[in-house]
Design a protein around this motif. Structure first.
Motif, PDB file in Angstrom:
ATOM      1  N   LEU A 121       0.835  -1.199   0.000  1.00 13.47           N
ATOM      2  CA  LEU A 121       0.000   0.000   0.000  1.00 13.47           C
ATOM      3  C   LEU A 121       0.872   1.252   0.000  1.00 13.47           C
ATOM      4  O   LEU A 121       0.551   2.248  -0.658  1.00 13.47           O
ATOM      5  CB  LEU A 121      -0.930  -0.019   1.214  1.00 13.47           C
ATOM      6  CG  LEU A 121      -2.038   1.012   1.270  1.00 13.47           C
ATOM      7  CD1 LEU A 121      -2.910   0.951   0.029  1.00 13.47           C
ATOM      8  CD2 LEU A 121      -2.877   0.789   2.520  1.00 13.47           C
ATOM      9  N   LEU A 122       1.979   1.197   0.696  1.00 10.03           N
ATOM     10  CA  LEU A 122       2.939   2.306   0.715  1.00 10.03           C
ATOM     11  C   LEU A 122       3.473   2.573  -0.689  1.00 10.03           C
ATOM     12  O   LEU A 122       3.557   3.724  -1.129  1.00 10.03           O
ATOM     13  CB  LEU A 122       4.079   1.957   1.670  1.00 10.03           C
ATOM     14  CG  LEU A 122       5.064   3.029   2.039  1.00 10.03           C
ATOM     15  CD1 LEU A 122       4.383   4.126   2.821  1.00 10.03           C
ATOM     16  CD2 LEU A 122       6.172   2.423   2.871  1.00 10.03           C
ATOM     17  N   GLN A 123       3.795   1.522  -1.411  1.00  7.93           N
ATOM     18  CA  GLN A 123       4.284   1.668  -2.779  1.00  7.93           C
ATOM     19  C   GLN A 123       3.202   2.272  -3.678  1.00  7.93           C
ATOM     20  O   GLN A 123       3.484   3.141  -4.507  1.00  7.93           O
ATOM     21  CB  GLN A 123       4.718   0.305  -3.309  1.00  7.93           C
ATOM     22  CG  GLN A 123       5.373   0.360  -4.663  1.00  7.93           C
ATOM     23  CD  GLN A 123       5.819  -1.019  -5.106  1.00  7.93           C
ATOM     24  OE1 GLN A 123       5.157  -2.025  -4.807  1.00  7.93           O
ATOM     25  NE2 GLN A 123       6.923  -1.077  -5.820  1.00  7.93           N
ATOM     26  N   LEU A 124       1.959   1.834  -3.503  1.00  6.26           N
ATOM     27  CA  LEU A 124       0.855   2.383  -4.284  1.00  6.26           C
ATOM     28  C   LEU A 124       0.664   3.864  -3.984  1.00  6.26           C
ATOM     29  O   LEU A 124       0.528   4.683  -4.903  1.00  6.26           O
ATOM     30  CB  LEU A 124      -0.433   1.603  -4.002  1.00  6.26           C
ATOM     31  CG  LEU A 124      -1.700   2.150  -4.667  1.00  6.26           C
ATOM     32  CD1 LEU A 124      -1.585   2.086  -6.187  1.00  6.26           C
ATOM     33  CD2 LEU A 124      -2.910   1.371  -4.187  1.00  6.26           C
ATOM     34  N   LEU A 125       0.658   4.238  -2.719  1.00 11.97           N
ATOM     35  CA  LEU A 125       0.499   5.649  -2.355  1.00 11.97           C
ATOM     36  C   LEU A 125       1.646   6.495  -2.894  1.00 11.97           C
ATOM     37  O   LEU A 125       1.438   7.628  -3.324  1.00 11.97           O
ATOM     38  CB  LEU A 125       0.419   5.799  -0.824  1.00 11.97           C
ATOM     39  CG  LEU A 125      -0.972   5.843  -0.238  1.00 11.97           C
ATOM     40  CD1 LEU A 125      -0.902   5.897   1.279  1.00 11.97           C
ATOM     41  CD2 LEU A 125      -1.776   6.986  -0.771  1.00 11.97           C
ATOM     42  N   ASP A 126       2.843   5.947  -2.884  1.00 18.37           N
ATOM     43  CA  ASP A 126       4.007   6.654  -3.405  1.00 18.37           C
ATOM     44  C   ASP A 126       3.806   6.972  -4.887  1.00 18.37           C
ATOM     45  O   ASP A 126       4.022   8.103  -5.329  1.00 18.37           O
ATOM     46  CB  ASP A 126       5.256   5.812  -3.188  1.00 18.37           C
ATOM     47  CG  ASP A 126       6.522   6.522  -3.615  1.00 18.37           C
ATOM     48  OD1 ASP A 126       6.724   7.683  -3.191  1.00 18.37           O
ATOM     49  OD2 ASP A 126       7.308   5.927  -4.376  1.00 18.37           O
ATOM     50  N   ARG A 127       3.390   5.982  -5.647  1.00 17.73           N
ATOM     51  CA  ARG A 127       3.176   6.196  -7.081  1.00 17.73           C
ATOM     52  C   ARG A 127       2.011   7.137  -7.349  1.00 17.73           C
ATOM     53  O   ARG A 127       2.071   7.974  -8.246  1.00 17.73           O
ATOM     54  CB  ARG A 127       2.966   4.870  -7.784  1.00 17.73           C
ATOM     55  CG  ARG A 127       4.254   4.079  -7.825  1.00 17.73           C
ATOM     56  CD  ARG A 127       4.151   2.832  -8.620  1.00 17.73           C
ATOM     57  NE  ARG A 127       5.430   2.122  -8.578  1.00 17.73           N
ATOM     58  CZ  ARG A 127       5.556   0.840  -8.750  1.00 17.73           C
ATOM     59  NH1 ARG A 127       4.495   0.104  -8.991  1.00 17.73           N
ATOM     60  NH2 ARG A 127       6.735   0.272  -8.693  1.00 17.73           N
ATOM     61  N   LEU A 128       0.943   7.008  -6.564  1.00 17.66           N
ATOM     62  CA  LEU A 128      -0.191   7.918  -6.738  1.00 17.66           C
ATOM     63  C   LEU A 128       0.209   9.358  -6.426  1.00 17.66           C
ATOM     64  O   LEU A 128      -0.184  10.284  -7.141  1.00 17.66           O
ATOM     65  CB  LEU A 128      -1.362   7.487  -5.859  1.00 17.66           C
ATOM     66  CG  LEU A 128      -2.141   6.264  -6.322  1.00 17.66           C
ATOM     67  CD1 LEU A 128      -3.160   5.863  -5.268  1.00 17.66           C
ATOM     68  CD2 LEU A 128      -2.810   6.522  -7.656  1.00 17.66           C
ATOM     69  N   ALA A 129       0.980   9.548  -5.369  1.00 17.08           N
ATOM     70  CA  ALA A 129       1.426  10.899  -5.016  1.00 17.08           C
ATOM     71  C   ALA A 129       2.297  11.481  -6.120  1.00 17.08           C
ATOM     72  O   ALA A 129       2.147  12.652  -6.496  1.00 17.08           O
ATOM     73  CB  ALA A 129       2.190  10.877  -3.693  1.00 17.08           C
ATOM     74  N   ASP A 130       3.192  10.674  -6.677  1.00 19.42           N
ATOM     75  CA  ASP A 130       4.082  11.151  -7.742  1.00 19.42           C
ATOM     76  C   ASP A 130       3.321  11.526  -9.011  1.00 19.42           C
ATOM     77  O   ASP A 130       3.662  12.506  -9.676  1.00 19.42           O
ATOM     78  CB  ASP A 130       5.137  10.098  -8.076  1.00 19.42           C
ATOM     79  CG  ASP A 130       6.205   9.985  -7.007  1.00 19.42           C
ATOM     80  OD1 ASP A 130       6.258  10.850  -6.105  1.00 19.42           O
ATOM     81  OD2 ASP A 130       6.986   9.009  -7.061  1.00 19.42           O
ATOM     82  N   THR A 131       2.314  10.743  -9.365  1.00 23.12           N
ATOM     83  CA  THR A 131       1.587  11.028 -10.606  1.00 23.12           C
ATOM     84  C   THR A 131       0.507  12.088 -10.424  1.00 23.12           C
ATOM     85  O   THR A 131       0.122  12.737 -11.385  1.00 23.12           O
ATOM     86  CB  THR A 131       0.943   9.750 -11.181  1.00 23.12           C
ATOM     87  OG1 THR A 131       0.061   9.191 -10.209  1.00 23.12           O
ATOM     88  CG2 THR A 131       2.002   8.739 -11.570  1.00 23.12           C
ATOM     89  N   THR A 132       0.033  12.284  -9.199  1.00 26.96           N
ATOM     90  CA  THR A 132      -1.021  13.256  -8.951  1.00 26.96           C
ATOM     91  C   THR A 132      -0.466  14.657  -8.730  1.00 26.96           C
ATOM     92  O   THR A 132      -1.095  15.649  -9.096  1.00 26.96           O
ATOM     93  CB  THR A 132      -1.868  12.835  -7.727  1.00 26.96           C
ATOM     94  OG1 THR A 132      -2.375  11.532  -7.969  1.00 26.96           O
ATOM     95  CG2 THR A 132      -3.017  13.788  -7.477  1.00 26.96           C
ATOM     96  N   ARG A 133       0.728  14.739  -8.177  1.00 28.66           N
ATOM     97  CA  ARG A 133       1.280  16.041  -7.798  1.00 28.66           C
ATOM     98  C   ARG A 133       1.423  17.022  -8.966  1.00 28.66           C
ATOM     99  O   ARG A 133       1.054  18.188  -8.804  1.00 28.66           O
ATOM    100  CB  ARG A 133       2.615  15.877  -7.078  1.00 28.66           C
ATOM    101  CG  ARG A 133       3.118  17.209  -6.550  1.00 28.66           C
ATOM    102  CD  ARG A 133       4.239  17.038  -5.605  1.00 28.66           C
ATOM    103  NE  ARG A 133       3.676  16.811  -4.284  1.00 28.66           N
ATOM    104  CZ  ARG A 133       4.394  16.636  -3.202  1.00 28.66           C
ATOM    105  NH1 ARG A 133       5.685  16.631  -3.272  1.00 28.66           N
ATOM    106  NH2 ARG A 133       3.817  16.447  -2.047  1.00 28.66           N
ATOM    107  N   PRO A 134       1.932  16.633 -10.150  1.00 27.44           N
ATOM    108  CA  PRO A 134       2.078  17.668 -11.190  1.00 27.44           C
ATOM    109  C   PRO A 134       0.761  18.341 -11.596  1.00 27.44           C
ATOM    110  O   PRO A 134       0.679  19.560 -11.570  1.00 27.44           O
ATOM    111  CB  PRO A 134       2.722  16.918 -12.362  1.00 27.44           C
ATOM    112  CG  PRO A 134       3.438  15.777 -11.723  1.00 27.44           C
ATOM    113  CD  PRO A 134       2.595  15.387 -10.553  1.00 27.44           C
TER     114      PRO A 134
END
Length: 153
Positions: free
Chosen positions: A54-67
């Protein structure tokens, strides 16, 4: 007329994982006939694996959502940090539980050779170190400090 994908159908594997966790939580609820069992090391190992994924999923979601959506991306990054803190506490609890009855040795550090089931290919400690590496790359030490007082180990 085109049919829109319903949100519940959009991510079937996440739905299945959530359903599994809900089922497991209900199964652990105390009943009149069976008193609740305390957590054991295999249980916490599986929970830690779930939290790390879940941590890995949140990390990727944060990276793709931030821009495109900076505020939402910051919230997801904060959620990642809080989830890391929970993952770290589960890891600590794993090492505070007694080992298998035949070993009779409690571990207080990451020593895979002393784990109750022996040194598996990917131990909880290896998983925790890998997850910690990812989190620490993107988070300051101040952000990683717990925001509540935790019990002293």
């Amino acid at each position: 007329m085109t049919s829109l994908t319903r949100p519940v159908d959009a991510h079937p594997y996440l739905r299945a994982a959530s359903a599994g966790i809900r089922h497991h939580a209900r199964a652990l609820a105390p009943s009149e006939t069976d008193p609740p069992e305390p957590a054991d090391r295999p249980h916490l190992d599986v929970l830690h694996a779930h939290l790390a994924a879940l941590l890995q999923l949140l990390d990727r979601l944060a990276d793709t959502t931030r821009p495109p959506y900076p505020a939402a991306g910051r919230h997801l990054a904060t959620a990642r940090t809080r989830l890391w803190q929970a993952t770290s506490e589960v890891h600590a609890a794993f090492h505070l539980l007694p080992g298998a009855p035949e070993t009779g040795v409690e571990t207080d550090a990451c020593e895979p050779a002393r784990l109750p089931e022996g040194p598996p290919v990917l131990t909880i400690c290896q998983r925790h170190l890998a997850a910690g590496h990812v989190v620490r790359r993107k988070t300051t030490p101040t952000d990683l400090r717990p925001h509540t007082t935790a019990c002293v180990r």
